[in-house]
Write a protein that holds these residues in place. Sequence first.
Motif, PDB file in Angstrom:
ATOM      1  N   GLU A  63       0.819  -1.205   0.000  1.00  0.00           N
ATOM      2  CA  GLU A  63       0.000   0.000   0.000  1.00  0.00           C
ATOM      3  C   GLU A  63       0.853   1.256   0.000  1.00  0.00           C
ATOM      4  O   GLU A  63       0.350   2.359  -0.287  1.00  0.00           O
ATOM      5  CB  GLU A  63      -0.912   0.015   1.215  1.00  0.00           C
ATOM      6  N   PHE A  64       2.138   1.131   0.301  1.00  0.00           N
ATOM      7  CA  PHE A  64       3.039   2.276   0.290  1.00  0.00           C
ATOM      8  C   PHE A  64       3.707   2.470  -1.065  1.00  0.00           C
ATOM      9  O   PHE A  64       4.492   3.402  -1.230  1.00  0.00           O
ATOM     10  CB  PHE A  64       4.126   2.113   1.364  1.00  0.00           C
ATOM     11  N   TYR A  65       3.406   1.610  -2.013  1.00  0.00           N
ATOM     12  CA  TYR A  65       4.016   1.734  -3.334  1.00  0.00           C
ATOM     13  C   TYR A  65       3.391   2.910  -4.072  1.00  0.00           C
ATOM     14  O   TYR A  65       2.170   3.058  -4.143  1.00  0.00           O
ATOM     15  CB  TYR A  65       3.802   0.443  -4.130  1.00  0.00           C
ATOM     16  N   ASP A  66       4.235   3.754  -4.620  1.00  0.00           N
ATOM     17  CA  ASP A  66       3.787   4.913  -5.380  1.00  0.00           C
ATOM     18  C   ASP A  66       4.675   5.025  -6.612  1.00  0.00           C
ATOM     19  O   ASP A  66       5.892   5.213  -6.500  1.00  0.00           O
ATOM     20  CB  ASP A  66       3.866   6.187  -4.534  1.00  0.00           C
ATOM     21  N   LYS A  67       4.077   4.928  -7.767  1.00  0.00           N
ATOM     22  CA  LYS A  67       4.842   4.924  -9.012  1.00  0.00           C
ATOM     23  C   LYS A  67       5.552   6.251  -9.239  1.00  0.00           C
ATOM     24  O   LYS A  67       6.681   6.292  -9.727  1.00  0.00           O
ATOM     25  CB  LYS A  67       3.908   4.615 -10.181  1.00  0.00           C
TER      26      LYS A  67
END
Length: 220
Positions: A63-67
């Motif tokens: 959920e902390f992945y940000d492209k």
Amino acid sequence: MRSLNDFRCCLASLTRKYSVFPTNYVQPVYRKEDQEDLFQSDEVKKILHEKIKPASASDTCSEFYDKRVLKFINTVMKNGNKKLAVTLVTKAFENVKRKQLERYHKAKTSEEKDSIELDPFVIFHKAVDNCTPILQLRGCKKGGITYQVPVPITPAMAQHRSMLWLIEAANMKDSDTRFYDVLAKEFIAASENQGRAVKLKQELHKKCQANRAYAHFRWM
């Protein structure tokens, strides 16, 4: 005699393929939200028996992945030192959180507290959006003279230019100041449509406005 299409096909066949996997392999869907949307649609039937490429090391369903954050880390990175780039960006986000919490606790009224954004990811996205240009200058040579012609900029290039301006603004610092400290200040200032990175965007738009008389050269 061979036609032009045959010649292009020969060139395409001679082009070196850098990917290990053939072009018929399907790109992986690693986000849980995208997987749920895929299963609810009819597209899952098309790729059900297709071969799928493995996900890269940077792809994750966290959920902390940000492209966009990952793109910014790669922009900050120098000489392949990604660990240092991740550390700098992480510390910048931590400083953003601390500074916003200080402003939040110093606020006297509830209206002031509600207007303060505490999420550093939201502040980062606002900063990048506020620094994103819509035009760029491109050299066009006519009659031996090179004119700076304002032309629309692609979304990918505009985002990259915005990130470069934020990094450039953070590099305009004193020798005794940490990079991530100045970067955190630039994030907060740009999220409020202020700061040096926003000024760089405004200066570019002013140059495009000043050279608007040469805009017709882009079609010539």
